[in-house]
Design a protein around this motif. Sequence first.
Motif, PDB file in Angstrom:
ATOM      1  N   SER A   1       0.918  -1.118  -0.031  1.00 53.20           N
ATOM      2  CA  SER A   1       0.113   0.018   0.119  1.00 53.20           C
ATOM      3  C   SER A   1       0.945   1.160   0.186  1.00 53.20           C
ATOM      4  O   SER A   1       2.040   1.099   0.225  1.00 53.20           O
ATOM      5  N   GLY A   2       0.279   2.355  -0.079  1.00 51.19           N
ATOM      6  CA  GLY A   2       1.036   3.515  -0.083  1.00 51.19           C
ATOM      7  C   GLY A   2       1.302   4.204  -1.581  1.00 51.19           C
ATOM      8  O   GLY A   2       1.938   5.352  -1.473  1.00 51.19           O
ATOM      9  N   GLY A   3       1.026   3.567  -2.362  1.00 50.21           N
ATOM     10  CA  GLY A   3       1.444   4.056  -3.882  1.00 50.21           C
ATOM     11  C   GLY A   3       0.390   5.292  -3.983  1.00 50.21           C
ATOM     12  O   GLY A   3      -0.662   5.606  -3.483  1.00 50.21           O
ATOM     13  N   GLY A   4       0.781   6.163  -5.035  1.00 48.08           N
ATOM     14  CA  GLY A   4      -0.255   6.841  -5.630  1.00 48.08           C
ATOM     15  C   GLY A   4       0.485   7.972  -6.647  1.00 48.08           C
ATOM     16  O   GLY A   4       1.362   7.701  -7.252  1.00 48.08           O
ATOM     17  N   LEU A   5      -0.114   9.107  -6.973  1.00 46.46           N
ATOM     18  CA  LEU A   5       0.267  10.156  -7.755  1.00 46.46           C
ATOM     19  C   LEU A   5       0.972  11.129  -7.079  1.00 46.46           C
ATOM     20  O   LEU A   5       0.101  11.810  -6.214  1.00 46.46           O
ATOM     21  N   VAL A   6       2.219  11.443  -7.514  1.00 47.01           N
ATOM     22  CA  VAL A   6       3.025  12.514  -6.752  1.00 47.01           C
ATOM     23  C   VAL A   6       3.604  13.297  -7.900  1.00 47.01           C
ATOM     24  O   VAL A   6       3.994  12.842  -9.056  1.00 47.01           O
ATOM     25  N   THR A   7       3.734  14.462  -7.779  1.00 43.00           N
ATOM     26  CA  THR A   7       4.636  15.434  -8.340  1.00 43.00           C
ATOM     27  C   THR A   7       6.222  15.089  -8.340  1.00 43.00           C
ATOM     28  O   THR A   7       6.634  14.720  -7.070  1.00 43.00           O
ATOM     29  N   ALA A   8       6.987  15.311  -9.291  1.00 43.46           N
ATOM     30  CA  ALA A   8       8.482  15.103  -9.246  1.00 43.46           C
ATOM     31  C   ALA A   8       8.766  15.904  -8.032  1.00 43.46           C
ATOM     32  O   ALA A   8       8.627  17.054  -7.791  1.00 43.46           O
ATOM     33  N   GLY A   9       9.795  15.292  -7.355  1.00 44.29           N
ATOM     34  CA  GLY A   9      10.445  15.908  -6.297  1.00 44.29           C
ATOM     35  C   GLY A   9       9.953  15.728  -4.740  1.00 44.29           C
ATOM     36  O   GLY A   9      10.389  15.876  -3.796  1.00 44.29           O
ATOM     37  N   GLY A  10       8.681  14.871  -4.825  1.00 45.90           N
ATOM     38  CA  GLY A  10       7.845  14.512  -3.837  1.00 45.90           C
ATOM     39  C   GLY A  10       8.503  13.214  -3.074  1.00 45.90           C
ATOM     40  O   GLY A  10       9.291  12.588  -3.535  1.00 45.90           O
ATOM     41  N   SER A  11       7.713  12.939  -2.093  1.00 45.41           N
ATOM     42  CA  SER A  11       7.989  11.618  -1.404  1.00 45.41           C
ATOM     43  C   SER A  11       6.961  10.581  -1.147  1.00 45.41           C
ATOM     44  O   SER A  11       5.905  11.384  -1.174  1.00 45.41           O
ATOM     45  N   LEU A  12       7.192   9.461  -1.137  1.00 43.55           N
ATOM     46  CA  LEU A  12       6.159   8.592  -0.788  1.00 43.55           C
ATOM     47  C   LEU A  12       6.915   7.424   0.360  1.00 43.55           C
ATOM     48  O   LEU A  12       8.164   7.194  -0.043  1.00 43.55           O
ATOM     49  N   ARG A  13       5.897   6.931   1.094  1.00 37.72           N
ATOM     50  CA  ARG A  13       6.468   5.648   1.648  1.00 37.72           C
ATOM     51  C   ARG A  13       5.551   4.605   1.446  1.00 37.72           C
ATOM     52  O   ARG A  13       4.376   4.528   1.875  1.00 37.72           O
ATOM     53  N   LEU A  14       6.001   3.515   1.159  1.00 41.94           N
ATOM     54  CA  LEU A  14       5.234   2.463   0.566  1.00 41.94           C
ATOM     55  C   LEU A  14       5.191   1.322   1.623  1.00 41.94           C
ATOM     56  O   LEU A  14       6.439   1.237   2.407  1.00 41.94           O
ATOM     57  N   SER A  15       4.283   0.683   2.093  1.00 46.06           N
ATOM     58  CA  SER A  15       4.275  -0.393   3.089  1.00 46.06           C
ATOM     59  C   SER A  15       4.230  -1.561   2.441  1.00 46.06           C
ATOM     60  O   SER A  15       3.367  -1.755   1.562  1.00 46.06           O
ATOM     61  N   CYS A  16       4.396  -2.605   3.047  1.00 44.32           N
ATOM     62  CA  CYS A  16       4.199  -4.159   2.671  1.00 44.32           C
ATOM     63  C   CYS A  16       3.670  -4.885   4.051  1.00 44.32           C
ATOM     64  O   CYS A  16       4.639  -5.149   5.289  1.00 44.32           O
ATOM     65  N   ALA A  17       2.609  -5.078   4.093  1.00 41.19           N
ATOM     66  CA  ALA A  17       2.027  -5.866   5.433  1.00 41.19           C
ATOM     67  C   ALA A  17       2.090  -7.238   5.146  1.00 41.19           C
ATOM     68  O   ALA A  17       1.486  -7.729   4.115  1.00 41.19           O
ATOM     69  N   GLY A  18       2.638  -7.952   6.184  1.00 42.12           N
ATOM     70  CA  GLY A  18       2.775  -9.426   6.136  1.00 42.12           C
ATOM     71  C   GLY A  18       1.617 -10.201   7.153  1.00 42.12           C
ATOM     72  O   GLY A  18       1.345  -9.566   8.093  1.00 42.12           O
ATOM     73  N   SER A  19       1.130 -11.277   6.559  1.00 36.01           N
ATOM     74  CA  SER A  19       0.190 -11.880   7.423  1.00 36.01           C
ATOM     75  C   SER A  19       0.388 -13.462   7.128  1.00 36.01           C
ATOM     76  O   SER A  19       1.282 -13.711   6.214  1.00 36.01           O
ATOM     77  N   GLY A  20      -0.024 -14.084   8.019  1.00 40.11           N
ATOM     78  CA  GLY A  20       0.126 -15.880   8.191  1.00 40.11           C
ATOM     79  C   GLY A  20       1.295 -15.804   8.976  1.00 40.11           C
ATOM     80  O   GLY A  20       1.541 -15.439  10.277  1.00 40.11           O
ATOM     81  N   ARG A  21       2.433 -16.613   8.444  1.00 39.18           N
ATOM     82  CA  ARG A  21       3.546 -16.957   9.254  1.00 39.18           C
ATOM     83  C   ARG A  21       4.268 -15.690   9.639  1.00 39.18           C
ATOM     84  O   ARG A  21       4.049 -14.728   9.014  1.00 39.18           O
ATOM     85  N   ALA A  22       5.020 -15.738  10.978  1.00 45.24           N
ATOM     86  CA  ALA A  22       5.776 -14.804  11.095  1.00 45.24           C
ATOM     87  C   ALA A  22       6.595 -13.835  10.239  1.00 45.24           C
ATOM     88  O   ALA A  22       7.573 -14.513   9.839  1.00 45.24           O
ATOM     89  N   PHE A  23       6.303 -12.582  10.165  1.00 45.33           N
ATOM     90  CA  PHE A  23       6.868 -11.869   9.099  1.00 45.33           C
ATOM     91  C   PHE A  23       8.590 -11.919   9.605  1.00 45.33           C
ATOM     92  O   PHE A  23       9.314 -11.819   8.451  1.00 45.33           O
TER      93      PHE A  23
END
Length: 121
Positions: free
Chosen positions: A7-29
């Motif tokens: 999650s965390g993607g999107g549309l941003v303008t050049a020079g901006g920042s994003l933080r993508l997340s990766c959520a794990g489920s099931g067995r221990a991350f």
Amino acid sequence: QVQLAESGGGLVTAGGSLRLSCAGSGRAFRDYAMGWFRQAPGKEREFVAACNWSGGNTGYAESAKGRFTISRDNAKNTGYLQINSLKPEDTAVYYCAAKPRAFPRGPYDYWGQGTQVTVSS
């Protein structure tokens, strides 16, 4: 096995920042090393960054050094990819992946569905 969801993607303008997340489920991350990959339109999927099960060891593609930071919080079963100073050429679908920590040199066995990052100039 582990299931991954980005999650965390999107549309941003050049020079901006994003933080993508990766959520794990099931067995221990924490039982898995993780990596981030991306695939731009018309191109092959490419490696971006990786870290071991604790996050203490990290590695980056040359194109990612300096602007990308991989991290993880095993207590939250979540991994992250911070991207700063975004460029239009960073536009891609970003995927997180995991592999058992016991086989650090093996292939990534588990993949998320991806999150779209679009950078406008």
